[in-house]
Design an enzyme around this catalytic site. Sequence first.
Site, PDB file in Angstrom:
ATOM      1  N   LYS A   1      25.699  61.480 -19.043  1.00  0.00           N
ATOM      2  CA  LYS A   1      26.280  60.335 -18.338  1.00  0.00           C
ATOM      3  C   LYS A   1      26.795  60.802 -16.986  1.00  0.00           C
ATOM      4  CE  LYS A   1      29.171  56.530 -20.023  1.00  0.00           C
ATOM      5  NZ  LYS A   1      30.286  56.265 -20.950  1.00  0.00           N
TER       6      LYS A   1
HETATM    7  O1  G3P Z   1      31.988  51.752 -22.010  1.00  0.00           O
HETATM    8  C1  G3P Z   1      32.914  51.992 -21.007  1.00  0.00           C
HETATM    9  C2  G3P Z   1      34.272  51.856 -21.561  1.00  0.00           C
HETATM   10  O2  G3P Z   1      34.652  52.992 -22.282  1.00  0.00           O
HETATM   11  C3  G3P Z   1      35.291  51.435 -20.583  1.00  0.00           C
HETATM   12  O3  G3P Z   1      35.956  50.414 -21.209  1.00  0.00           O
HETATM   13  O4  G3P Z   1      37.806  48.933 -21.667  1.00  0.00           O
HETATM   14  O5  G3P Z   1      38.209  51.088 -20.430  1.00  0.00           O
HETATM   15  O6  G3P Z   1      37.042  49.196 -19.320  1.00  0.00           O
HETATM   16  P1  G3P Z   1      37.328  49.874 -20.618  1.00  0.00           P
END
Ligand code: G3P
Length: 217
Positions: free
Chosen positions: A83
């Site tokens: 990634k």
């Molecule tokens: O898949 C990406 C994720 O881990 C980020 O999620 O909720 O931190 O925006 P969030």
Amino acid sequence: MKFFVDTADIDAIRELNDLGMVDGVTTNPSLIKKSGRDILEVTKEICDLVSGPVSAEVVATEADAMIAEGRRLAEIAENIAVKVPLTWDGLKACKTLSDEGRMVNVTLCFSANQALLAAKAGATFISPFIGRLDDLNIDGMELIADIREIYDNYGFETQILAASIRTANHMSDAAKIGADVATAPPAVIKAMANHVLTDKGLAQFVKDAADAGIKIV
Ligand code: G3P
């Protein structure tokens, strides 16, 4: 739509995997930090558990260093997707690593133009972040729809991996638009099973079964 689980919590991955709900796993430095585990160790454990792609994120920000980290991460297992962030350096790393035959997930995508660049650089997955756009009053689902249209216009094979998913509705909306994959925290995947009418109906059935003395085994 494939389901990836967005966590480095081994027990949570195992529970969903046993139910056939896990087509892959995504992690990032924040999720690794939350697990309190060493990145190489926990990623290896996840790869041993899950046969689909397991995204492991580089921490360097300069292309050559990202490439070196990506190669190290890819040594962990065959199913590693490296990634990289959607920066110019990240695109350079994407191109090199994908030319070497490695799966690459380009993350932190917030625009259709960024997604177009990632596809040109050979990304296996593009990760548009829905929830973080919604946080800014920008419709994250519109971005998924735009990328779907653009990729379909030109036959790009890069898979749209809807990320930063916060709600069960995000899952069904992403599926309706045609995201190839959605990655969600375990709690969101479990919340997809919930419906108040299911709970209400079941309570009535349980009561009636008890009243009627129904016994099956
Ligand atoms: O898949 C990406 C994720 O881990 C980020 O999620 O909720 O931190 O925006 P969030």
